[in-house]
Write a protein that holds these residues in place. Structure first.
Motif, PDB file in Angstrom:
ATOM      1  N   ALA A   1       9.828  -0.584   6.816  1.00  0.00           N
ATOM      2  CA  ALA A   1      10.882   0.333   7.613  1.00  0.00           C
ATOM      3  C   ALA A   1      11.071  -0.492   8.583  1.00  0.00           C
ATOM      4  CB  ALA A   1       9.636   1.385   8.061  1.00  0.00           C
ATOM      5  N   GLU A   2      10.535  -0.448   9.976  1.00  0.00           N
ATOM      6  CA  GLU A   2      11.020  -0.989  10.993  1.00  0.00           C
ATOM      7  C   GLU A   2       9.941  -1.768  11.748  1.00  0.00           C
ATOM      8  OE1 GLU A   2      13.994  -1.474  12.024  1.00  0.00           O
ATOM      9  OE2 GLU A   2      14.873  -0.289  10.583  1.00  0.00           O
ATOM     10  N   GLY A   3      10.110  -3.103  12.026  1.00  0.00           N
ATOM     11  CA  GLY A   3       8.879  -3.798  12.609  1.00  0.00           C
ATOM     12  C   GLY A   3       7.908  -3.711  11.811  1.00  0.00           C
ATOM     13  N   ALA A   4       6.621  -3.371  12.078  1.00  0.00           N
ATOM     14  CA  ALA A   4       5.466  -3.473  11.394  1.00  0.00           C
ATOM     15  C   ALA A   4       5.239  -2.243  10.373  1.00  0.00           C
ATOM     16  CB  ALA A   4       4.311  -3.652  12.348  1.00  0.00           C
ATOM     17  N   ALA A   5       6.190  -1.239  10.653  1.00  0.00           N
ATOM     18  CA  ALA A   5       5.878   0.027   9.969  1.00  0.00           C
ATOM     19  C   ALA A   5       6.385  -0.077   8.504  1.00  0.00           C
ATOM     20  CB  ALA A   5       6.836   1.133  10.571  1.00  0.00           C
ATOM     21  N   VAL A   6       5.722   0.667   7.617  1.00  0.00           N
ATOM     22  CA  VAL A   6       6.359   0.745   6.280  1.00  0.00           C
ATOM     23  C   VAL A   6       6.719   1.995   5.752  1.00  0.00           C
ATOM     24  CG1 VAL A   6       4.580  -1.366   5.522  1.00  0.00           C
ATOM     25  CG2 VAL A   6       4.141   1.265   5.304  1.00  0.00           C
ATOM     26  N   ARG A   7       7.472   2.087   4.674  1.00  0.00           N
ATOM     27  CA  ARG A   7       8.236   3.293   4.279  1.00  0.00           C
ATOM     28  C   ARG A   7       7.015   4.387   3.709  1.00  0.00           C
ATOM     29  NH1 ARG A   7      13.344   1.460   0.681  1.00  0.00           N
ATOM     30  NH2 ARG A   7      12.767   3.680   0.043  1.00  0.00           N
ATOM     31  N   PRO A   8       6.964   5.535   3.865  1.00  0.00           N
ATOM     32  CA  PRO A   8       6.072   6.354   3.363  1.00  0.00           C
ATOM     33  C   PRO A   8       6.376   6.603   2.008  1.00  0.00           C
ATOM     34  CG  PRO A   8       7.134   7.477   5.428  1.00  0.00           C
ATOM     35  CD  PRO A   8       7.891   6.076   5.052  1.00  0.00           C
ATOM     36  N   GLY A   9       5.263   6.431   1.152  1.00  0.00           N
ATOM     37  CA  GLY A   9       5.213   6.571  -0.283  1.00  0.00           C
ATOM     38  C   GLY A   9       5.250   5.166  -0.950  1.00  0.00           C
ATOM     39  N   SER A  10       5.635   4.160  -0.278  1.00  0.00           N
ATOM     40  CA  SER A  10       5.731   3.049  -1.006  1.00  0.00           C
ATOM     41  C   SER A  10       4.726   2.070  -1.123  1.00  0.00           C
ATOM     42  CB  SER A  10       6.814   2.368  -0.189  1.00  0.00           C
ATOM     43  OG  SER A  10       6.548   1.960   1.134  1.00  0.00           O
ATOM     44  N   LEU A  11       3.495   2.537  -0.089  1.00  0.00           N
ATOM     45  CA  LEU A  11       2.523   1.318   0.059  1.00  0.00           C
ATOM     46  C   LEU A  11       1.469   1.324  -1.271  1.00  0.00           C
ATOM     47  CD1 LEU A  11       0.556   0.499   2.919  1.00  0.00           C
ATOM     48  CD2 LEU A  11      -0.746   1.300   1.308  1.00  0.00           C
ATOM     49  N   ARG A  12       1.459   0.345  -1.802  1.00  0.00           N
ATOM     50  CA  ARG A  12       0.581  -0.037  -3.125  1.00  0.00           C
ATOM     51  C   ARG A  12      -0.702  -0.882  -2.888  1.00  0.00           C
ATOM     52  NH1 ARG A  12       3.132   3.540  -4.022  1.00  0.00           N
ATOM     53  NH2 ARG A  12       4.624   4.207  -5.718  1.00  0.00           N
ATOM     54  N   PRO A  13      -1.895  -0.639  -3.378  1.00  0.00           N
ATOM     55  CA  PRO A  13      -2.902  -1.692  -3.034  1.00  0.00           C
ATOM     56  C   PRO A  13      -2.649  -2.759  -4.066  1.00  0.00           C
ATOM     57  CG  PRO A  13      -3.739   0.259  -4.282  1.00  0.00           C
ATOM     58  CD  PRO A  13      -2.428   0.760  -3.973  1.00  0.00           C
ATOM     59  N   LEU A  14      -3.192  -4.012  -3.681  1.00  0.00           N
ATOM     60  CA  LEU A  14      -3.229  -5.139  -4.529  1.00  0.00           C
ATOM     61  C   LEU A  14      -4.478  -5.574  -4.990  1.00  0.00           C
ATOM     62  CD1 LEU A  14      -0.757  -7.260  -2.628  1.00  0.00           C
ATOM     63  CD2 LEU A  14       0.000  -6.273  -4.670  1.00  0.00           C
ATOM     64  N   THR A  15      -4.793  -5.753  -6.055  1.00  0.00           N
ATOM     65  CA  THR A  15      -6.038  -6.096  -6.871  1.00  0.00           C
ATOM     66  C   THR A  15      -6.011  -7.527  -7.313  1.00  0.00           C
ATOM     67  OG1 THR A  15      -5.480  -5.213  -8.854  1.00  0.00           O
ATOM     68  CG2 THR A  15      -6.510  -3.653  -7.604  1.00  0.00           C
ATOM     69  N   PHE A  16      -7.262  -7.966  -7.424  1.00  0.00           N
ATOM     70  CA  PHE A  16      -7.208  -9.441  -7.831  1.00  0.00           C
ATOM     71  C   PHE A  16      -8.541  -9.345  -9.178  1.00  0.00           C
ATOM     72  CE2 PHE A  16      -5.742  -9.330  -3.515  1.00  0.00           C
ATOM     73  CZ  PHE A  16      -4.590 -10.152  -3.470  1.00  0.00           C
ATOM     74  N   ARG A  17      -8.190  -9.877 -10.032  1.00  0.00           N
ATOM     75  CA  ARG A  17      -9.143  -9.496 -11.218  1.00  0.00           C
ATOM     76  C   ARG A  17      -9.884  -8.133 -11.198  1.00  0.00           C
ATOM     77  NH1 ARG A  17     -11.566 -15.505  -9.726  1.00  0.00           N
ATOM     78  NH2 ARG A  17      -9.819 -16.860 -10.644  1.00  0.00           N
ATOM     79  N   PHE A  18      -8.959  -7.292 -10.797  1.00  0.00           N
ATOM     80  CA  PHE A  18      -9.388  -6.116 -10.985  1.00  0.00           C
ATOM     81  C   PHE A  18     -10.189  -5.564  -9.729  1.00  0.00           C
ATOM     82  CE2 PHE A  18      -8.720  -7.103 -15.687  1.00  0.00           C
ATOM     83  CZ  PHE A  18      -7.560  -6.782 -15.508  1.00  0.00           C
ATOM     84  N   SER A  19     -10.226  -6.218  -8.918  1.00  0.00           N
ATOM     85  CA  SER A  19     -11.066  -6.027  -7.536  1.00  0.00           C
ATOM     86  C   SER A  19     -10.098  -5.922  -6.381  1.00  0.00           C
ATOM     87  CB  SER A  19     -12.055  -7.197  -7.326  1.00  0.00           C
ATOM     88  OG  SER A  19     -12.829  -6.772  -6.071  1.00  0.00           O
ATOM     89  N   ARG A  20     -10.489  -5.017  -5.441  1.00  0.00           N
ATOM     90  CA  ARG A  20      -9.717  -4.962  -4.220  1.00  0.00           C
ATOM     91  C   ARG A  20      -9.808  -6.252  -3.337  1.00  0.00           C
ATOM     92  NH1 ARG A  20      -8.004   0.217  -2.470  1.00  0.00           N
ATOM     93  NH2 ARG A  20      -6.918  -0.936  -0.712  1.00  0.00           N
ATOM     94  N   SER A  21     -11.098  -7.145  -3.407  1.00  0.00           N
ATOM     95  CA  SER A  21     -11.367  -8.015  -2.428  1.00  0.00           C
ATOM     96  C   SER A  21     -11.246  -9.241  -3.547  1.00  0.00           C
ATOM     97  CB  SER A  21     -12.472  -7.949  -1.704  1.00  0.00           C
ATOM     98  OG  SER A  21     -13.862  -7.778  -2.540  1.00  0.00           O
ATOM     99  N   VAL A  22     -11.081 -10.490  -2.847  1.00  0.00           N
ATOM    100  CA  VAL A  22     -11.242 -11.709  -3.629  1.00  0.00           C
ATOM    101  C   VAL A  22     -11.601 -12.859  -2.728  1.00  0.00           C
ATOM    102  CG1 VAL A  22      -8.809 -12.230  -2.967  1.00  0.00           C
ATOM    103  CG2 VAL A  22      -9.744 -13.237  -5.306  1.00  0.00           C
ATOM    104  N   VAL A  23     -12.325 -13.846  -3.201  1.00  0.00           N
ATOM    105  CA  VAL A  23     -12.420 -15.065  -2.568  1.00  0.00           C
ATOM    106  C   VAL A  23     -11.785 -16.078  -2.984  1.00  0.00           C
ATOM    107  CG1 VAL A  23     -14.209 -16.778  -1.824  1.00  0.00           C
ATOM    108  CG2 VAL A  23     -14.783 -14.348  -2.048  1.00  0.00           C
TER     109      VAL A  23
END
Length: 418
Positions: A102-124
């Motif tokens: 959106a502007e600066g650090a803001a993001v557009r409503p409805g667009s935010l998606r989680p990322l996964t790594f090997r089907f997990s929300r966290s990764v090392v």
């Protein structure tokens, strides 16, 4: 879309892509070539105080880092590449998201998606390692601003970064990875941290990306911050306007050299060429513009960020360029050689250095080693003083172009050579 639903959908998309062969089984290795293509990339460096304030030496601890990039080419599905290449310990990413800016650090409503790594929300990610996220159901349009957010709950130690970014990054204390607004992000930086690339795919798969490889002139020093007016950005704009589907990846590093490493300005070209060009997914062409810092920095007093700075000869620089071309050709990648821009009046200009530049440029033009030549020296020179950067293209330091200069560089690229 709820976070659980979005995570489940991401896993489903990943499984489907695995099933049809669009994705290799998740691993820490480089992504498979020819299926995915980069839409944005940057070159990683080791933590440094450098020439600008940044967060890399201390790293992060219970921080959320939000970073803005711009795509070059679109795709139906996206994934993010994270690098701990210069890390001194394993890096735990607690969670991550991608969204439309959106502007600066803001993001557009409805667009935010989680990322996964090997089907997990966290990764090392191991020290020295790199990892791509699972494919995300996140269509990307050409020339679209994207925001990647990482929550780093544990102390990271020194952070791999790209020192001189061309957009503002933001930091908040605590977990704000899913925030839509900017209120928590009270700190800013002009570097990128851990974020090495954004990649897209679609059907049919194509090998089409162009890597722009070089120093601060490729990176975009002198361009307007956050306006995406570097020469690679403006080349991407040209390609998109022409309806040509080509990712453009900027792997320039400010102060970088062909022949010598720097603690502040990255590994030498020959060392990082594998990671920053050959390992990029879907690469068809690389444009090489590098060598002016080898010449100029050999003329300045010894400083920690510059050392080692031996005087280099044209023959040594030519040998370094020749090696890059051979390695690219061995991977079936076309190589465009760009002549070195005029630098008379820059802080490290000397007549001896000018003679070396002239000899290197003559070799680039006439040797036939490169598949084609981008003669930026002639494009960017003052007509009545060919050793000087044209005044209309000068950012003010007689070395780096301004936005108009970068536009002229992008306009000089013959699209047929890509």
């Amino acid at each position: 879309m709820g976070r659980r639903v979005a995570t489940a959908l991401s896993a489903l998309v990943s499984a489907l892509l695995l099933g049809v062969g669009l994705l290799a089984a998740p691993a820490a290795a480089s992504p498979a070539h020819g299926v995915w293509t980069g839409t944005w990339s940057t070159a990683m460096q080791r933590a440094t105080a450098g020439f600008a304030p940044n967060w890399s030496e201390k790293g992060f601890d219970n921080h959320t880092v939000r970073q803005v990039v711009r795509s070059s080419v679109g795709g139906a599905v996206a994934r993010v590449r994270l690098s701990n290449h210069f890390g001194t310990k394993p890096l735990r990413v607690t969670s991550a998201t991608v969204a439309r800016t959106a502007e600066g650090a803001a993001v557009r409503p409805g667009s935010l998606r989680p990322l996964t790594f090997r089907f997990s929300r966290s990764v090392v990610i191991p020290a020295g390692g790199e990892l791509v996220s699972d494919p995300a159901p996140f269509p990307v349009a050409p020339l679209e601003r994207l925001t990647v957010t990482l929550y780093l709950a544990e102390p990271t130690g020194p952070a791999s970064l790209h020192l001189f970014g061309t957009a503002t990054s933001f930091r908040a204390t605590g977990d704000h990875v899913a925030d839509l607004g900017a209120a928590a992000f009270t700190e800013t930086s002009t570097s990128w941290y851990y974020l090495a690339g954004v990649e897209v795919t679609g059907l049919p798969p194509r090998r089409e990306a162009v890597v722009t490889f070089g120093d601060s002139i490729t990176e975009g020093a002198g361009a307007t911050m956050g306006a995406f007016t570097t020469y690679p950005d403006q080349l991407a704009q040209r390609l998109a306007t022409a309806g040509v589907r080509r990712g453009v990846l900027n792997t320039g590093i400010g102060g970088n050299r062909v022949l010598n490493d720097s603690p502040c300005m990255g590994e030498k070209a020959g060392t990082r060429f594998q990671r920053d060009v050959l390992d990029q997914p879907g690469v068809r062409t690389v444009i090489v513009l590098e060598g002016i810092n080898d010449i100029g920095m050999s003329e300045v007093p010894a400083q920690p960020c510059v050392l080692p700075n031996p005087r280099v000869t044209a023959a040594e620089l030519i040998a370094g360029h020749h090696d890059l071309v051979k390695r690219a050709h061995a991977r079936g990648i076309r190589v465009v050689g760009a002549t070195l821009l005029p630098f008379k009046g820059a802080f490290y200009f000397t007549e001896r250095g000018e003679a070396v530049r002239d000899e290197v440029n003559n070799w680039i033009r006439t040797s036939g080693v490169y598949d084609s030549v981008l003669d930026l020296d002639r494009v960017m020179a003052e007509p009545n003083d060919p050793d000087t950067l044209r005044a209309a293209y000068d950012s003010g330091d007689r070395l780096h172009p301004n936005d108009a200069g970068y536009r002229a560089m992008a306009a000089a690229v013959d699209l047929a050579t890509l």
